[in-house]
Design a protein around this motif. Structure first.
Motif, short mmCIF file in Angstrom:
data_model
loop_
_atom_site.label_atom_id
_atom_site.label_comp_id
_atom_site.label_asym_id
_atom_site.label_seq_id
_atom_site.Cartn_x
_atom_site.Cartn_y
_atom_site.Cartn_z
N GLN A 47 0.86 -1.50 -0.01
CA GLN A 47 -0.31 0.13 -0.28
C GLN A 47 0.64 1.15 -0.26
O GLN A 47 0.34 2.46 -0.64
CB GLN A 47 -0.89 -0.05 1.12
CG GLN A 47 -2.37 -0.43 0.79
CD GLN A 47 -2.73 -0.89 2.58
OE1 GLN A 47 -2.93 -1.19 3.01
NE2 GLN A 47 -4.27 -0.05 2.41
N ALA A 48 2.13 1.06 0.51
CA ALA A 48 2.68 2.20 1.11
C ALA A 48 3.87 2.54 0.05
O ALA A 48 4.56 2.97 -0.47
CB ALA A 48 3.98 1.68 1.78
N GLN A 49 4.03 1.43 -1.56
CA GLN A 49 4.48 1.98 -2.80
C GLN A 49 4.46 3.16 -3.67
O GLN A 49 2.80 3.34 -3.63
CB GLN A 49 4.13 0.82 -3.19
CG GLN A 49 5.23 -0.69 -4.05
CD GLN A 49 4.73 -1.61 -5.24
OE1 GLN A 49 4.17 -1.38 -5.39
NE2 GLN A 49 5.97 -2.53 -4.73
N GLU A 50 5.36 3.16 -4.20
CA GLU A 50 5.46 5.33 -4.51
C GLU A 50 4.25 4.87 -5.87
O GLU A 50 2.97 5.72 -6.22
CB GLU A 50 6.13 5.75 -5.24
CG GLU A 50 6.68 6.77 -5.40
CD GLU A 50 7.10 7.18 -7.07
OE1 GLU A 50 8.33 6.06 -6.77
OE2 GLU A 50 7.01 8.17 -7.33
N THR A 51 3.68 3.54 -6.05
CA THR A 51 2.28 3.72 -7.65
C THR A 51 1.31 3.54 -7.05
O THR A 51 0.77 4.07 -7.38
CB THR A 51 3.05 1.92 -8.43
OG1 THR A 51 3.66 0.99 -7.67
CG2 THR A 51 2.64 1.98 -9.75
N VAL A 52 0.87 3.04 -6.08
CA VAL A 52 -0.32 2.45 -5.02
C VAL A 52 -0.16 4.44 -4.76
O VAL A 52 -1.57 4.49 -4.65
CB VAL A 52 -0.40 1.79 -4.35
CG1 VAL A 52 -1.73 1.20 -3.53
CG2 VAL A 52 0.24 0.13 -4.72
N GLU A 53 0.48 4.44 -3.97
CA GLU A 53 0.42 5.82 -4.02
C GLU A 53 0.33 6.67 -4.38
O GLU A 53 -0.98 7.78 -4.22
CB GLU A 53 1.41 6.27 -3.08
CG GLU A 53 1.53 5.36 -1.28
CD GLU A 53 2.74 6.07 -0.27
OE1 GLU A 53 3.28 7.10 -0.55
OE2 GLU A 53 2.51 6.52 0.98
N ARG A 54 0.42 7.21 -5.75
CA ARG A 54 0.03 7.82 -6.71
C ARG A 54 -1.40 7.45 -7.32
O ARG A 54 -2.45 8.17 -7.73
CB ARG A 54 1.13 7.92 -7.99
CG ARG A 54 2.20 7.92 -7.75
CD ARG A 54 2.98 9.25 -8.69
NE ARG A 54 3.17 7.54 -10.57
CZ ARG A 54 4.11 7.15 -10.65
NH1 ARG A 54 5.10 6.66 -9.67
NH2 ARG A 54 3.98 6.40 -11.71
N LEU A 55 -1.58 6.11 -7.80
CA LEU A 55 -2.84 5.87 -8.20
C LEU A 55 -4.11 6.36 -7.45
O LEU A 55 -4.82 7.13 -7.31
CB LEU A 55 -3.55 4.75 -7.92
CG LEU A 55 -4.91 3.97 -7.69
CD1 LEU A 55 -5.01 4.61 -9.27
CD2 LEU A 55 -4.64 2.30 -7.56
N THR A 56 -3.95 6.59 -5.91
CA THR A 56 -4.74 6.53 -4.57
C THR A 56 -4.70 7.72 -4.36
O THR A 56 -6.28 9.15 -4.29
CB THR A 56 -4.74 6.13 -3.30
OG1 THR A 56 -3.53 4.85 -3.25
CG2 THR A 56 -5.58 5.98 -2.23
N ALA A 57 -3.60 8.57 -4.44
CA ALA A 57 -3.50 10.70 -4.63
C ALA A 57 -4.20 10.95 -6.54
O ALA A 57 -5.35 11.89 -6.32
CB ALA A 57 -2.17 10.53 -4.80
N SER A 58 -3.82 10.15 -7.30
CA SER A 58 -4.74 10.59 -8.51
C SER A 58 -6.21 10.69 -8.24
O SER A 58 -6.88 12.06 -9.12
CB SER A 58 -3.97 9.81 -9.85
OG SER A 58 -4.49 8.35 -9.68
N LEU A 59 -6.77 9.90 -7.82
CA LEU A 59 -7.81 9.94 -7.52
C LEU A 59 -8.97 10.96 -6.94
O LEU A 59 -10.29 11.30 -7.42
CB LEU A 59 -8.95 8.46 -6.97
CG LEU A 59 -8.64 7.26 -7.82
CD1 LEU A 59 -8.77 5.88 -6.19
CD2 LEU A 59 -9.27 6.90 -8.64
N LEU A 60 -8.12 12.04 -6.12
CA LEU A 60 -8.46 12.50 -5.98
C LEU A 60 -10.06 12.72 -5.04
O LEU A 60 -10.94 13.16 -4.60
CB LEU A 60 -8.80 14.05 -6.54
CG LEU A 60 -7.48 14.56 -7.30
CD1 LEU A 60 -8.26 15.51 -8.25
CD2 LEU A 60 -6.85 14.92 -6.55
N GLY A 61 -9.90 11.07 -3.90
CA GLY A 61 -10.94 11.16 -3.08
C GLY A 61 -12.32 10.48 -3.91
O GLY A 61 -13.17 9.73 -3.59
#
Ligand code: F6P
Length: 482
Positions: A239-253
């Motif tokens: 979950q803390a991987q950069e790719t996963v964090e970028r996906l989650t952040a890009s969803l903007l909630g």
């Protein structure tokens, strides 16, 4: 003690980075547990393949691979395997082609596999052959005087006689399957379809044995599963991987709807895209509030049906995004790329809804992986087609007909708005089912049955039956191959 020898068309070598599919994950799990040999195609072609298989040892597993010649790749792999057997076994008679030259290449490659393999076999080996690419292998191994047990597991659906008989060589195919000592299927339906294709109405004895072509063949249902704890650990750890964090952040909630499928017409992707479009039309409040991520790694690109569906999906995704997108929102994110297995598990965990809507599928492990990857405190909802083998076990999913875009749109709306308690109850039921038929029970049961599958005299048959009954308590961990 017996040695387990697995054979599959393509094998997953440890040095290659491509994430393995269900078959490869299953074979690897079995061999890691029992030790043994894995023989198959390297995935490479060469004009002059080496006279001997290439060998590689990793831990307790020996890998032996051979290359295919380009002409074999065309006629055997792209031709008979993926333009004849694949469409027909998935009930697509309009996509299936028959070419006698392809059938001959299919047999020639199976015969070559058998010749190479026979040189590596020991008398006390048990051979486990995987999937439709290698149906005639047992017959060739028998011709080369291998006496040990040979089992076959079909990872894809088996069609009913009404469909199979469109194939001019269907009777030979069924006869070849009857050269095995044990034949395993994903579901009861597949087993029943196989029985419909046997010459005489075959009678299955209590312990699942039929008499066919003068031989006794044991049949069984072995639903493939996943390593639940490994998937859960991967999903949480990455979950803390950069790719996963970028996906989650890009969803903007925004809520995430996910699909993960090899790019194949059997996966129902065109129907799924159409249903998503219908969903945005019917429930316009969701515009700007949900993102649909479809990961579809390319596959079998030189088969026409695959390049065709690739073009269709590219066009549809482009049109749909053009129609609905806003400056700050893209409804569909469509990726033809592969991710590592652990990244995929984290993506599944991050999603509120998974669309697993094949028009026909043997099992579909993504459905099971989605369930395992979820956070039990706030789980996502699985939308599942009854055409996937997994639907037999996952009663907690919202079941939809993949051709019914209205039903799919409604299921999406229901899933996105489902109360927590309902989601938790469904998830609990499904996680228990996924645990019950996990990867260890799959190979444990098959390999156990294979070891007792060579039954020549009635007294032996009785003894094996007694052992099988005792086996009910045995766990995969107690299995005695070495
Ligand atoms: O699960 C079906 C199957 O065809 C397997 O036999 C194979 O390992 C996997 O899909 C991927 O297919 P391919 O090797 O043709 O890319």
């Amino acid at each position: 003690m017996k040695r387990l020898v697995c054979v599959s068309n393509r094998i997953s070598l440890p040095r290659r980075s491509a994430p393995p599919g269900g078959l490869a994950v299953g074979v690897l799990a079995a061999l890691q547990h029992t030790g043994g040999l894995w023989f198959g195609w390297s995935g490479e072609t060469s004009e002059e393949p080496s006279a001997e298989p290439e060998l590689l040892v990793r831990g307790n597993i020996r890998f032996a691979t051979i290359d295919l010649q380009p002409a074999e790749f065309e006629a055997y792999y792209s031709g008979y395997c993926n333009s004849t057997l694949w469409p027909l076994f998935h009930y697509f008679p309009d996509r299936f082609t028959h070419d006698q030259h392809h059938y001959e290449a299919y047999h020639a490659v199976n015969a070559r596999f058998a010749r190479h393999l026979a040189k590596l076999l020991r008398d006390d080996d048990a051979v486990w052959v995987h999937d439709y690419q290698l149906i005639p292998l047992a017959a060739y191994l028998r011709q080369l005087h291998f006496q040990g047990p040979i089992g076959f597991f079909l990872h894809i659906p088996f069609p009913h006689l009404q469909v199979l008989r469109l194939l001019p060589n269907h009777a030979e195919l069924v006869r070849d399957l009857c050269q095995y000592d044990l034949v395993g299927f994903q579901t009861d339906d597949d087993l029943r379809s196989f029985l419909s294709c046997c010459e005489q109405p075959a009678v299955r004895s209590q312990d699942g044995v039929i008499e066919a072509g003068g031989r006794r063949v044991r049949l069984g249902v072995y639903p493939i599963g996943i390593d639940v704890d490994q998937v859960r650990a991967e999903a949480a750890a990455t979950q803390a991987q950069e790719t996963v964090e970028r996906l989650t952040a890009s969803l903007l909630g925004r809520k995430l709807i996910i699909g993960v499928d090899r790019l194949d017409y059997s996966k129902g992707l065109t129907e799924r895209f159409a249903a998503f479009e219908h969903f945005l039309e019917t429930f316009p409040d969701n515009k700007g509030k949900v993102t649909f991520l479809q990961i579809a790694p390319l596959s079998r690109g030189n088969v026409h049906a695959y390049s065709e569906i690739r073009e269709t999906l590219e066009r549809t995704a482009g049109r749909l995004n053009g129609r609905f997108a806003e400056a700050d929102w893209t409804p569909i994110r469509y990726l033809n790329r592969n991710c590592s297995h652990s990244t995929l598990m984290s993506f599944l965990r991050a999603a509120q809804v998974a669309l697993v809507t094949p028009v026909r599928d043997g099992m579909n492990l993504v459905a099971k992986e989605f369930v395992a990857a979820q956070n039990a405190d706030d789980p996502g909802v699985l939308i599942l087609s009854p055409m996937a083998g997994a639907a037999r076990e996952l009663g907690g999913a919202l079941q939809v007909n993949p051709y019914d875009k209205r039903g799919m749109a409604l299921a999406l709306q229901t899933a996105l708005n489902m109360p927590l308690e309902d989601r938790q109850q469904r998830h609990e039921q499904m996680l228990a089912a996924v645990r019950e038929h996990d990867i260890h029970s799959w190979y444990g049961r098959f390999v156990y049955d294979l070891s007792g599958a060579v039954i020549r005299r009635p007294t032996e048959a009785r003894a094996v039956r007694q052992i099988r009954n005792r086996r009910a308590e045995a766990t995969a961990g107690e299995f005695s191959f070495g």
